[in-house]
Every structure is written in C-alpha cells, then in structure tokens.
Design an enzyme around this catalytic site. Structure first.
Site, PDB file in Angstrom:
ATOM      1  N   GLU A  78       1.038  -1.193   0.171  1.00 44.63           N
ATOM      2  CA  GLU A  78       0.211  -0.068   0.077  1.00 44.63           C
ATOM      3  C   GLU A  78       0.580   1.259  -0.427  1.00 44.63           C
ATOM      4  O   GLU A  78       0.735   2.063   0.082  1.00 44.63           O
ATOM      5  CB  GLU A  78      -0.970  -0.044   1.463  1.00 44.63           C
ATOM      6  CG  GLU A  78      -2.072  -1.154   1.152  1.00 44.63           C
ATOM      7  CD  GLU A  78      -2.210  -1.312   0.064  1.00 44.63           C
ATOM      8  OE1 GLU A  78      -2.979   0.163  -0.887  1.00 44.63           O
ATOM      9  OE2 GLU A  78      -4.202  -1.932   0.043  1.00 44.63           O
ATOM     10  N   HIS A  99      -6.441  -0.832  11.133  1.00 45.85           N
ATOM     11  CA  HIS A  99      -7.737  -1.812  10.749  1.00 45.85           C
ATOM     12  C   HIS A  99      -8.331  -1.699  11.957  1.00 45.85           C
ATOM     13  O   HIS A  99      -9.121  -2.491  12.533  1.00 45.85           O
ATOM     14  CB  HIS A  99      -7.770  -3.296  10.598  1.00 45.85           C
ATOM     15  CG  HIS A  99      -7.069  -3.383   8.864  1.00 45.85           C
ATOM     16  ND1 HIS A  99      -6.825  -4.456   8.334  1.00 45.85           N
ATOM     17  CD2 HIS A  99      -6.882  -2.353   8.103  1.00 45.85           C
ATOM     18  CE1 HIS A  99      -6.307  -4.359   7.637  1.00 45.85           C
ATOM     19  NE2 HIS A  99      -6.491  -3.049   7.099  1.00 45.85           N
TER      20      HIS A  99
END
Ligand SMILES: [Zn+2]
Length: 212
Positions: A78, A99
C-alpha cells in the site's frame, strides 16, 4: 555531540508506533502500514510483517516514486497510498494505516464519521470522510483518497479500514487513536439509545474559540 541520522530515527519511531498500534489491537496479524517522509525519501514498513514485532533494519527506504533505496525487505503493497498523500500535501511527513475495530465496522457499513458530541472532536477531528472502496495494492487505492487529503487528517476506507496523516508521526498516530475512540463512542451510544450532539451555537463558539 553525535550527529543524528533522520532515517535511523524514523526507523526507530516507526517500530515504536507499530508496537503501540499492535498493543491497542489496531492491527491484526500483518495488517496495517506506517511511513515517514524524510526530505525526498520515505521510510515505510515492509510487507507481510506484524507491526508489533518490527525490526528497524527491515524497514524499506524508497524515493518519492516508490523505488527502493535501502532496507532488508520490500515496502508495503500500500506504499502508493502513502506516496499519494505526500504528493498532495507537502506539509505531511507521516501516514498511518490500520484496521481498528470500530472504525473498520463503520467503514464496512459505508459510513463516514461526523462527531458533534464532544468539544475535543469538534476541535481535533471534526469529520472523517469515507473513501470509496478500492482493490488493495492497485492504483485505485491512491485515487480513492486523492480528493480527501488536503482538507482532512483522516479518512475511512470503505470495506477496509482507516488512514490518518499529519505533520509528524506521533500526530498521525494520535489521530488514528482519536478516530478509533470516536468511532467506538458513536457505536456504543447508538447501541444504547443514541447520543446528543452539542447545540449548533456551542459548536460555533468552540470553533471560534479554537480557530477551527
Ligand atoms: Zn489495510
């Protein structure tokens, strides 16, 4: 006095923040990624490693196009999302992706976060927009956040998680902490009859007082 190496300092700081995120259950298994920009280089967590057990030498150093310069392991898949934030806002030197449970539940529900219940949130995190879903590691991920970078310090990533950024790593990390706290607060209030926003006049007063 020994000369400090900003890249080495960034490596250590990222390991420290990674451990804090892991201890607070913001990242499960190998999830999440962290980066710090040092001039025209970026230090980034490697792919496939728990953020709770990072070693400084594993971190990748890349240029602003993503080409690896140093580090024992390849950068996070990412990385492109992080580089897009740096490209769009030159004041940003740190990006954090995690997350956290409540923020991620809201992202999965396709919601954004607009917390008008507490003075702290009105000052420090007035809104957290939702970036539309994008397939991980593709160019669609940086494209999905592009419109949100300049006017915010955080966003939810639809069906995925959360992203925060700031002028230094601690600020970006603490924004993630505040985002998750706020998401949990909203979730718990909704589960127990709902919360009450501050009156509009008080919100305006707070905004004027703190210049936000
Ligand atoms: Zn993720």
């Amino acid at each position: 006095m020994p000369k400090t190496d900003p890249i080495a300092e960034a490596r250590l700081a990222i390991c420290e923040v990674g451990r804090a995120m892991w201890q607070r259950s913001q990242v499960a298994a190998n999830d999440g990624n962290i980066s710090v920009r040092v001039g025209d280089q970026v230090v980034c967590t490697p792919t496939g490693v728990s953020k709770g057990f990072l070693r400084p030498e594993w971190l990748a150093v890349v240029d602003l196009d993503g080409a690896q310069i140093a580090g024992e392991r390849p950068p996070s898949s990412e990385l492109k999302m992080h580089l897009r934030v740096y490209e769009l806002d030159s004041n940003v030197t740190a990006v954090v992706h995690a997350h956290p449970m409540y923020a991620t539940m809201m992202a999965i529900q396709g919601r954004d976060l607009d917390c008008r219940m507490m003075p702290e949130t009105i000052v420090a995190l007035p809104k957290v927009p939702l970036a539309p879903y994008a397939t991980p590691s593709t160019k669609a991920v940086p494209d999905s956040i592009s419109d949100l970078v300049l006017n915010n310090t955080a966003c939810l990533l639809e069906n995925h998680g959360a992203l925060t950024w700031g002028p230094d790593l601690i600020t970006a990390y603490l924004t993630m902490e505040r985002l998750e706290y706020t998401a949990e607060l909203v979730w718990r209030l909704e589960s127990s009859g709902g919360g009450r926003d501050l009156p509009d006049a008080e919100i305006e007063k707070i905004r004027r007082l703190f210049g936000v």
